[in-house]
Structures are given as C-alpha cells and as structure tokens.
Enzyme design. Structure first.
Site, PDB file in Angstrom:
ATOM      1  N   LYS A  92       0.831  -1.191   0.000  1.00 50.45           N
ATOM      2  CA  LYS A  92       0.000   0.000   0.000  1.00 50.45           C
ATOM      3  C   LYS A  92       0.873   1.252   0.000  1.00 50.45           C
ATOM      4  CE  LYS A  92      -4.175  -1.724   0.061  1.00 50.45           C
ATOM      5  NZ  LYS A  92      -5.197  -1.406  -0.978  1.00 50.45           N
ATOM      6  N   ASP A 148      -0.054  -0.484  -4.650  1.00 49.43           N
ATOM      7  CA  ASP A 148      -1.457  -0.089  -4.796  1.00 49.43           C
ATOM      8  C   ASP A 148      -1.633   1.290  -4.184  1.00 49.43           C
ATOM      9  OD1 ASP A 148      -4.189   0.160  -4.984  1.00 49.43           O
ATOM     10  OD2 ASP A 148      -4.649  -1.453  -3.566  1.00 49.43           O
ATOM     11  N   GLU A 171      -1.046  -0.419  -9.191  1.00 55.62           N
ATOM     12  CA  GLU A 171      -2.503  -0.522  -9.158  1.00 55.62           C
ATOM     13  C   GLU A 171      -3.136   0.819  -8.827  1.00 55.62           C
ATOM     14  OE1 GLU A 171      -5.825  -2.839  -6.402  1.00 55.62           O
ATOM     15  OE2 GLU A 171      -3.914  -3.834  -6.854  1.00 55.62           O
ATOM     16  N   ASP A 190      -8.438  -0.882 -10.450  1.00 52.96           N
ATOM     17  CA  ASP A 190      -9.263  -1.541  -9.438  1.00 52.96           C
ATOM     18  C   ASP A 190     -10.535  -0.734  -9.223  1.00 52.96           C
ATOM     19  OD1 ASP A 190     -10.429  -2.765  -7.272  1.00 52.96           O
ATOM     20  OD2 ASP A 190      -8.866  -2.253  -5.844  1.00 52.96           O
ATOM     21  N   LYS A 218     -13.068  -8.148  -8.327  1.00 49.51           N
ATOM     22  CA  LYS A 218     -13.515  -8.598  -7.010  1.00 49.51           C
ATOM     23  C   LYS A 218     -14.965  -9.057  -7.112  1.00 49.51           C
ATOM     24  CE  LYS A 218     -10.301  -5.503  -4.659  1.00 49.51           C
ATOM     25  NZ  LYS A 218     -10.088  -4.354  -3.759  1.00 49.51           N
TER      26      LYS A 218
END
Length: 344
Positions: free
Chosen positions: A123, A154, A180, A206, A230
């Site tokens: 992250k 991400d 991401e 995403d 997802k």
C-alpha cells in the site's frame, strides 16, 4: 459481450428468483473481527454472513458505501449462496501478501504471515504517508523477497497524474510488477499509462472497475494493462466473469478484506477465470486477528484452496458485533434487498 449488454451495477447475476428477505435473515450473523494492524483506515472489520442452499456466503460492503453500491455485494452473496458455481478450472489459487502502510521495520513480520507467497502488494499513497515513506516500505519488501520476488504497489487512486509519474520513477528501481490504481479517474489512468509506457511498468485498474457505472470503460479507453476483479463489488462470480470476457485484459482476482467465507467466493471466481497469469489478492485472512472459522483461508505454500467455508458457531458468538451494529447491518440488508427487488 458489448458494454450495453452488461447487467446494471446492482443487478443480480442470474435471472433466478430472489430468495425472500426472511430466507436471508434466518441465519444472518454479524461479526466484528479485529485486524492485526490498521488497514484501510480501520482496526475492526465488520461483516455479515448467512447460509443459503449452496452453503455459507458473505455480505460485507464497507460501512461508508451507499445502498445502491452495497446492493451489488448483496447480489454476489445471494449468487454464491443460492446458485451452483461455474466450473472450476483449478483447485488452488496462488495469492500475494498484502503489506499495509507500516514502517519498514514491521515489513518482515507482515510478510511472515503469508506462508510461501512469492508476491507482495504494498500500500502506497496514503494521505498520512509521504513518498519517502512509501519508497522505504517498498525497499524493505524487496529486501525480504529478494530479486526473484514480485512486488506490486497499490495507490488506491491517491495520486494525481504528476504525483503518480514522480512516484513511479521513484519506485521503479524496485522492479515493480505493476502499479494498481495510481490515479482516480479513467482519463488520469490513460494519461499516466501514456507517460510511463516507455518504462514497461503495467498499470492496473481496481476502483475504476468495481466502483464505476461502466466497469468496462477503463478497458475501452486503453487506460489499463490489467484489471483487478472482485466478486462482491461486481455483483457476483458470473457478472465478474462476464466483465473479464468482455474486457479482454489479464486480471488479478482480489478481495475486500473479507472473512474466509467471502474469500471462498473470491477463490471460486479465480478458479473459474480461463487464464490466471498473476498471483491473486485473496490471502487477506492473514490481516485478520480473528475469523469466523478455526481454519481460516490463509496462504499455505503461497496458495489457498478452492472450497466452501463453514463458520464455527463458537466464533460467530465470540466475535458478534454489538447490538447496535447488528441492528445497523440488518436494516442495511433490508434496504439493499429492496434495491435488488426493485431492479427486477
């Protein structure tokens, strides 16, 4: 499948009849699970689980999501609990480790929770973090994984285009697998992809897929090299598979900090994707300090098994949310059910 043929964002994945709200409420349980370390701004993950004819399923949109968005998660829960899954093409799913915005010194302990994982998602771009802190965290991950490990970052849309360009340059020495959601919008993703294409670092989308009115827009705009898919936010396994087919891009199947019940849904999706080139973000049970099962779906040898999870009644009792929060979730379930019913 053309975009016009895609179901609405909150539509149920199949034309089968919805179960009644009483069917959902009959076994519904709400849990509040502590996290090992703060993640996505929370220390406790709340989720609802209930049992359908096909087994236990999960409804766990984040608390800040509105009913229209959350209803897609309910459609996914109903699909997984009431419909037979698509044919599985594999029985184990390789997964990545997930490294929250921790200090570099904490990185080895975080990675140690993901047994055998060769890939780590880190992250970055947190509102309370600097680029220097992000670089130090990614460097620590690379040091632990070694040159053969795979490191992806991400940003959750946290950079503007100029910030993203600067950050990708700063992080490039760590041999990134991909970046991401570096920016929030499809136009920004297209621009940062154009600016950094010469560097050979793929851009993944995403939020621009799972929180978009048109989940195919990012692919149609040429704004990403791969998609993060997802099951819950996209309305279920079948709808996610339809998006994968229509987009024509490589995908990473990921989770949204689900319990092991929800991770089983993600694993079933990953098992059904025709081509699975990347390790999946389905190892996040390792971020939970407690789960609804005594055998949580954590990585073993870098992968998780495909199969249903049956919650332990003792753990459901132990981690039951407060009465106030249970009522909040039950009311939310009812509202989201009305959204799905009205969409019919």
């Amino acid at each position: 499948m053309p975009a016009d043929d895609q179901p609405a964002p909150h539509a149920h994945s199949e034309a089968t009849a919805l179960p009644s709200l009483d069917d959902l409420l009959a076994s519904a349980r709400v849990v509040a699970l502590p996290l090992v370390t703060r993640f996505r701004g929370i220390d406790v993950r709340e989720a609802m689980v209930f049992e359908g004819p096909r087994g236990w399923t999960e409804f766990s949109p984040f608390a800040e999501y509105g009913d229209d968005e959350a209803s897609a998660w309910l459609a996914a829960a109903i699909d997984f609990g009431w419909n037979a899954p698509p044919t599985a093409l594999r029985d184990r799913i390789p997964v990545n480790a997930t490294v929250p915005a921790v200090d570099p010194d904490s990185v080895p302990a975080v990675l140690a929770r993901f047994a055998g994982c060769r890939t780590a998602k880190v992250k970055v771009a947190g509102s309370d973090q600097t680029l220097a802190q992000d670089v130090a965290r990614v460097r620590a991950v690379r040091d632990v994984l070694g040159p053969e490990g795979r490191v992806r970052v991400d940003a959750n849309g946290g950079w503007n285009v100029d910030e993203a360009e600067h950050a990708i340059h700063a992080l490039a020495p760590f041999d990134l697998e991909y970046v991401e959601q570096p920016c929030a919008t499809v136009d920004e993703l297209a621009e940062i992809r154009r600016r950094t294409k010469y560097m050979g670092i793929p851009i993944a989308a995403d939020e621009s897929v799972r929180r978009a009115d048109d989940p195919l827009a990012v692919a149609e705009a040429g704004a990403a090299d791969l998609l993060v898919i997802k099951a819950q936010p996209l309305g279920g396994i079948r709808r996610a598979l339809a998006i994968v087919e229509a987009a024509g891009l490589p995908v990473v199947v990921s989770s949204a900090l689900d319990t092991s019940v929800g991770l089983a849904m993600g694993a079933q999706l990953a098992a059904s994707v025709p081509s699975l080139e990347f390790d999946c973000g389905l190892g996040t049970a390792s971020l939970l300090a407690a789960d609804v099962t005594g055998s949580p779906l954590v990585a073993e040898g870098g992968s998780i098994a495909v199969g249903r999870i049956v919650p332990d009644p003792v753990l459901l009792d132990r981690y039951e949310a407060t009465e106030e929060r249970v009522d909040w979730w039950l009311e939310r379930l009812g509202r989201c059910f009305e959204v799905l019913r009205d969409a019919r």
